[in-house]
Design a protein around this motif. Structure first.
Motif, PDB file in Angstrom:
ATOM      1  N   MET A   1     -58.807 -21.213  20.026  1.00 25.11           N
ATOM      2  CA  MET A   1     -58.866 -20.233  21.122  1.00 25.11           C
ATOM      3  C   MET A   1     -58.836 -20.931  22.483  1.00 25.11           C
ATOM      4  O   MET A   1     -58.251 -20.428  23.443  1.00 25.11           O
ATOM      5  N   GLY A   2     -59.482 -22.070  22.565  1.00 22.85           N
ATOM      6  CA  GLY A   2     -59.493 -22.810  23.820  1.00 22.85           C
ATOM      7  C   GLY A   2     -58.224 -23.604  24.057  1.00 22.85           C
ATOM      8  O   GLY A   2     -58.066 -24.256  25.091  1.00 22.85           O
ATOM      9  N   LEU A   3     -57.293 -23.518  23.109  1.00 24.76           N
ATOM     10  CA  LEU A   3     -56.061 -24.305  23.180  1.00 24.76           C
ATOM     11  C   LEU A   3     -54.824 -23.431  23.394  1.00 24.76           C
ATOM     12  O   LEU A   3     -53.748 -23.947  23.688  1.00 24.76           O
ATOM     13  N   VAL A   4     -54.976 -22.117  23.241  1.00 23.21           N
ATOM     14  CA  VAL A   4     -53.797 -21.248  23.223  1.00 23.21           C
ATOM     15  C   VAL A   4     -53.027 -21.234  24.539  1.00 23.21           C
ATOM     16  O   VAL A   4     -51.809 -21.058  24.545  1.00 23.21           O
TER      17      VAL A   4
ATOM     18  N   SER B   1     -56.542 -33.612  30.239  1.00 20.03           N
ATOM     19  CA  SER B   1     -56.523 -32.831  31.472  1.00 20.03           C
ATOM     20  C   SER B   1     -55.971 -31.430  31.220  1.00 20.03           C
ATOM     21  O   SER B   1     -56.523 -30.426  31.701  1.00 20.03           O
ATOM     22  N   GLU B   2     -54.903 -31.349  30.454  1.00 21.98           N
ATOM     23  CA  GLU B   2     -54.292 -30.047  30.176  1.00 21.98           C
ATOM     24  C   GLU B   2     -55.138 -29.230  29.207  1.00 21.98           C
ATOM     25  O   GLU B   2     -55.172 -27.998  29.290  1.00 21.98           O
ATOM     26  N   ARG B   3     -55.826 -29.887  28.290  1.00 20.91           N
ATOM     27  CA  ARG B   3     -56.712 -29.162  27.378  1.00 20.91           C
ATOM     28  C   ARG B   3     -57.905 -28.588  28.146  1.00 20.91           C
ATOM     29  O   ARG B   3     -58.358 -27.476  27.870  1.00 20.91           O
ATOM     30  N   LYS B   4     -58.406 -29.349  29.103  1.00 29.03           N
ATOM     31  CA  LYS B   4     -59.507 -28.867  29.939  1.00 29.03           C
ATOM     32  C   LYS B   4     -59.089 -27.604  30.689  1.00 29.03           C
ATOM     33  O   LYS B   4     -59.826 -26.610  30.723  1.00 29.03           O
TER      34      LYS B   4
END
Length: 375
Positions: A91-94, A293-296
């Motif tokens: 969910m935190g990656l979508v 950085s992009e995942r954050k």
């Protein structure tokens, strides 16, 4: 007398001539001054305009340079193969998944969503995946099995566990005394967390009934609302939507934190972490840092734009509908924690598990090299 009068007339003429000359000189000087000032003002205006235009041109050049530098900062265009589980970790990656699919991400990624941790851990060991998001204890176990072959980058979720039941007499861990609790898979995070809490709150007569997966526990609760089940999100929201008699009886995270306060400790209940193959990290650190950085940013987007995230979660097949996802996401404890804070929280959690049974973390606590701290 005539001489005096003549002298006076001559003097008068000279005075008039003198004043006439002054008047003409003053007018000429004034006009020249006005013209000079006007020329100076025009010159200054032109100078200011030129300077402004030059400054704007310089700013545009500077902005272009910055943009070009930002686009050129990632020199490693390696494709990172990422695996995650169908649940809160994904969910935190979508949002990053959407950006990557639209060609809007900085890094290059391929995503795999699995239903079981074994699927992606095996693929990582084989070198078929580079980064995976898995339960914290599974990451420690994998570290030990590979002899330091994996490194943890961040914590992606804290506790997502809740006790669900329609029994109004169950409102705390102590209320589980003499009861049966249904939970998914022995030896998983829900199992470890509940056993720790039962011991901490002095409950010794609670029966744990294991099922193969969370959906089986949810099915039991749907048939018998008086049963007690330990479920992670988003299964909690799904179960409660299917049967209005069900409710969240205990937030496991709150029960955990209360116990920490009573014991004078400060160990967080960590559910999911992001790990990378150590060899891949060493070879492509720049690309990995960019991914972090992009995942954050993706995790932050999941928290701040729940409606859009819910749509993406539904599209990914993680939850059956966007409406259910929208209710579940705020309860999923999606986070991005890296660096020293990640090390402190994760190491403390693993120590708690190790104190229960070394097997829970793979037989030994990970070494310092398990925790990635960017310089």
């Amino acid at each position: 007398m005539k001489k005096k009068l003549l002298a006076m007339m001559c003097s008068l003429v000279m005075v008039c001539g003198l004043f006439g000359g002054c008047d003409g000189s003053t007018q000429t000087t004034t006009e020249e001054t006005v013209e000079t000032e006007a020329e100076m003002e025009t010159s200054e205006d032109e100078k200011t305009t030129d300077e402004t235009a030059q400054a704007e041109a310089d700013a545009e050049t500077e902005d272009t340079s910055v943009g070009e530098e930002e686009e050129a900062t990632l020199t490693d265009d390696t494709v990172i193969r990422i695996g995650s589980l169908s649940g809160p970790t994904t969910m935190g990656l979508v949002q990053l998944m959407e950006d990557s699919g639209n060609g809007e991400s900085v890094g290059n990624y391929e995503f795999t969503i699995a239903t079981a941790a074994d699927e992606i851990t095996t693929a990582l060991v084989k070198g078929e995946l580079d980064i995976i998001l898995i339960p914290a204890n599974a990451a420690s176990t994998l570290y030990n099995k590979t002899e330091g072959g994996v490194t943890v980058l961040d914590i992606n979720t804290l506790s997502v566990l809740y006790l669900v039941t329609g029994d109004e007499t169950v409102n705390s861990i102590e209320d589980l005394s003499g009861r049966t609790v249904y939970l998914p898979s022995k030896g998983t995070t829900p199992d470890y967390a509940l056993q720790y809490l039962l011991a901490g709150y002095g409950v010794t007569d609670c029966t744990l009934e294991y099922k193969s997966e969370s959906s089986e526990v949810a099915a039991i609760l749907a048939e018998d609302p008086t049963a007690i089940g330990l479920l992670p999100q988003p299964f909690v929201t799904v179960a409660c939507n299917q049967n209005e008699a069900l409710r969240v009886a205990v937030d496991i995270n709150e029960a955990w934190n209360t116990l920490q306060e009573q014991q004078g400790t400060d160990n967080a209940l960590v559910t999911g972490v992001t790990i990378v193959r150590t060899e891949f990290l060493e070879e492509h650190e720049e690309a990995v840092l960019n991914f972090m950085s992009e995942r954050k940013a993706s995790a932050e987007e999941a928290i701040t734009d729940v409606e859009h995230t819910a749509e993406l979660v539904a599209e990914a097949g993680i939850v059956g509908s966007a409406a259910i996802a929208e209710k579940a996401i705020p309860e999923c404890n999606i986070v991005y924690i890296d660096g020293e804070e990640m090390k402190e929280k994760l190491s403390g959690y693993l120590e708690v598990l190790y104190s229960q049974s070394p097997d829970m973390v793979g037989g030994a606590l990970p070494g310092e090299d398990f925790y990635y701290i960017a310089e």
